[in-house]
Design a protein around this motif. Structure first.
Motif, PDB file in Angstrom:
ATOM      1  N   LYS A   1     -16.866  -4.196  34.152  1.00  0.00           N
ATOM      2  CA  LYS A   1     -16.177  -6.313  35.110  1.00  0.00           C
ATOM      3  C   LYS A   1     -14.352  -5.958  35.345  1.00  0.00           C
TER       4      LYS A   1
ATOM      5  N   ALA B   1     -11.469  -7.826  45.532  1.00  0.00           N
ATOM      6  CA  ALA B   1     -12.541  -7.572  45.403  1.00  0.00           C
ATOM      7  C   ALA B   1     -12.472  -5.937  46.579  1.00  0.00           C
TER       8      ALA B   1
ATOM      9  N   GLY C   1     -14.696  -5.869  43.530  1.00  0.00           N
ATOM     10  CA  GLY C   1     -15.370  -7.090  43.381  1.00  0.00           C
ATOM     11  C   GLY C   1     -14.754  -7.836  42.248  1.00  0.00           C
TER      12      GLY C   1
ATOM     13  N   ASP D   1     -15.529 -10.116  38.789  1.00  0.00           N
ATOM     14  CA  ASP D   1     -16.332 -10.787  38.246  1.00  0.00           C
ATOM     15  C   ASP D   1     -16.415 -11.897  37.164  1.00  0.00           C
TER      16      ASP D   1
ATOM     17  N   HIS E   1     -16.065 -14.817  46.829  1.00  0.00           N
ATOM     18  CA  HIS E   1     -16.004 -13.067  46.599  1.00  0.00           C
ATOM     19  C   HIS E   1     -17.504 -12.943  45.899  1.00  0.00           C
ATOM     20  N   MET E   2     -17.729 -13.858  45.213  1.00  0.00           N
ATOM     21  CA  MET E   2     -18.872 -14.042  44.050  1.00  0.00           C
ATOM     22  C   MET E   2     -20.426 -14.056  44.717  1.00  0.00           C
TER      23      MET E   2
ATOM     24  N   PRO F   1     -21.515 -13.537  47.666  1.00  0.00           N
ATOM     25  CA  PRO F   1     -22.668 -12.364  48.471  1.00  0.00           C
ATOM     26  C   PRO F   1     -22.846 -11.485  47.373  1.00  0.00           C
ATOM     27  N   ARG F   2     -22.131 -11.232  45.990  1.00  0.00           N
ATOM     28  CA  ARG F   2     -22.683 -10.915  44.942  1.00  0.00           C
ATOM     29  C   ARG F   2     -23.791 -11.444  43.971  1.00  0.00           C
ATOM     30  N   ARG F   3     -24.047 -12.451  44.736  1.00  0.00           N
ATOM     31  CA  ARG F   3     -24.726 -13.370  43.550  1.00  0.00           C
ATOM     32  C   ARG F   3     -24.521 -13.435  41.467  1.00  0.00           C
ATOM     33  N   SER F   4     -23.190 -13.276  41.509  1.00  0.00           N
ATOM     34  CA  SER F   4     -22.619 -13.661  40.527  1.00  0.00           C
ATOM     35  C   SER F   4     -21.478 -13.393  39.577  1.00  0.00           C
ATOM     36  N   GLY F   5     -20.905 -13.988  39.093  1.00  0.00           N
ATOM     37  CA  GLY F   5     -19.813 -14.626  39.022  1.00  0.00           C
ATOM     38  C   GLY F   5     -18.875 -15.329  37.957  1.00  0.00           C
TER      39      GLY F   5
ATOM     40  N   HIS G   1     -25.619 -19.714  43.591  1.00  0.00           N
ATOM     41  CA  HIS G   1     -25.264 -18.906  44.226  1.00  0.00           C
ATOM     42  C   HIS G   1     -25.254 -17.743  42.917  1.00  0.00           C
TER      43      HIS G   1
END
Length: 251
Positions: free
Chosen positions: A7, A78, A82, A84, A129-130, A132-136, A177
């Motif tokens: 992470k 990022a 990325g 996290d 930035h989180m 588009p990755r669908r996590s954070g 998201h």
């Protein structure tokens, strides 16, 4: 396996007492920590301890109240795999020990304006930035609480209440998201008070006296809980507060 292996975690105010404790806990659990703050020397001191313990840390001079600086730093992090976790722990510039009726307007409003602006800027930068990755995970510190009767705290509690309103809105908008928003509440950490802080002994007794365990949370306690909440093991936790107050906070 460590909780935060692989992470990337940004800690704003990473050179401060709480920020450094959280950063070191994140690194101990495997995170690559990006320490951001206004004083490079303090950041490097924390980074040095992390590296000496086998962790990974980078530092950057960032004014977390500067929109362009926050966005540019988030973009840079990022680009390295990325974002996290984002945790804003900068000081709010609050003035304590002065009754409200004797306080200057600027001193009262400073922590409110500072807390709201910096949290908005850093949360927004990370979330972009989180998404588009669908996590954070976006962590906040402080939490709403009862009025402090035995020591004047100026606008600090108002700032914490404002941050709670923001946390609820962040959780609602970012949840779809895959992004979590959680506040860590402590009820006060005596270790953070400078030795010459006015009313230190009164504050320490007040913090400890309100707990159910007869002791207050330590910096290490906060770091350990923050690392857990930031990890996937706490993936069901959002739109909530985590109580690390040893029973001082019961609501």
């Amino acid at each position: 396996m460590t909780l935060l292996a692989g992470k990337n975690a940004i800690v704003y105010g990473g050179g401060g007492r709480v920020g450094s404790a959280v950063a070191e806990a994140f690194a101990a659990e495997g995170a690559r920590v990006f320490l951001a703050g206004r004083t490079r020397a303090r950041l490097e001191e924390v980074a040095g301890r992390i590296r000496a313990a086998g962790g990974a840390a980078e530092t950057a001079e960032v004014d977390a109240l500067d929109e362009q600086a926050v966005d540019a730093h988030a973009d840079a992090v990022a680009a390295q795999g990325g974002i996290d976790v984002s945790f804003n722990l900068i000081a709010h510039g609050d003035v304590q020990g002065t009754p409200l009726v004797d306080m200057a307007t600027a001193d009262y409003e400073r922590p409110v304006v500072t807390a709201v602006r910096t949290q908005f800027l850093t949360a927004r930068a990370a979330a972009r930035h989180m998404m588009p990755r669908r996590s954070g995970v976006i962590l906040l510190f402080g939490g709403a609480g009862d009025p402090v009767r035995d020591f004047p705290v100026g606008g600090l509690q108002v700032a914490f209440h404002a941050l709670e309103a923001m946390r609820r809105q962040l959780a609602a908008e970012l949840g779809p998201h895959g992004i979590r928003a959680v506040t860590i509440r402590t009820g006060g950490i005596p270790e953070t008070l400078p030795r010459d802080f006015p009313g230190r002994e009164v504050i320490e007794r007040g913090i400890t006296g309100k707990t159910m365990l007869g002791r207050a949370a330590t910096l290490a306690d906060v770091g350990a809980v923050a690392a857990f909440v930031a990890s996937d093991r706490a993936r069901t936790m959002t739109a909530s507060t985590v109580n690390v107050s040893c029973g001082a906070l019961t609501d």
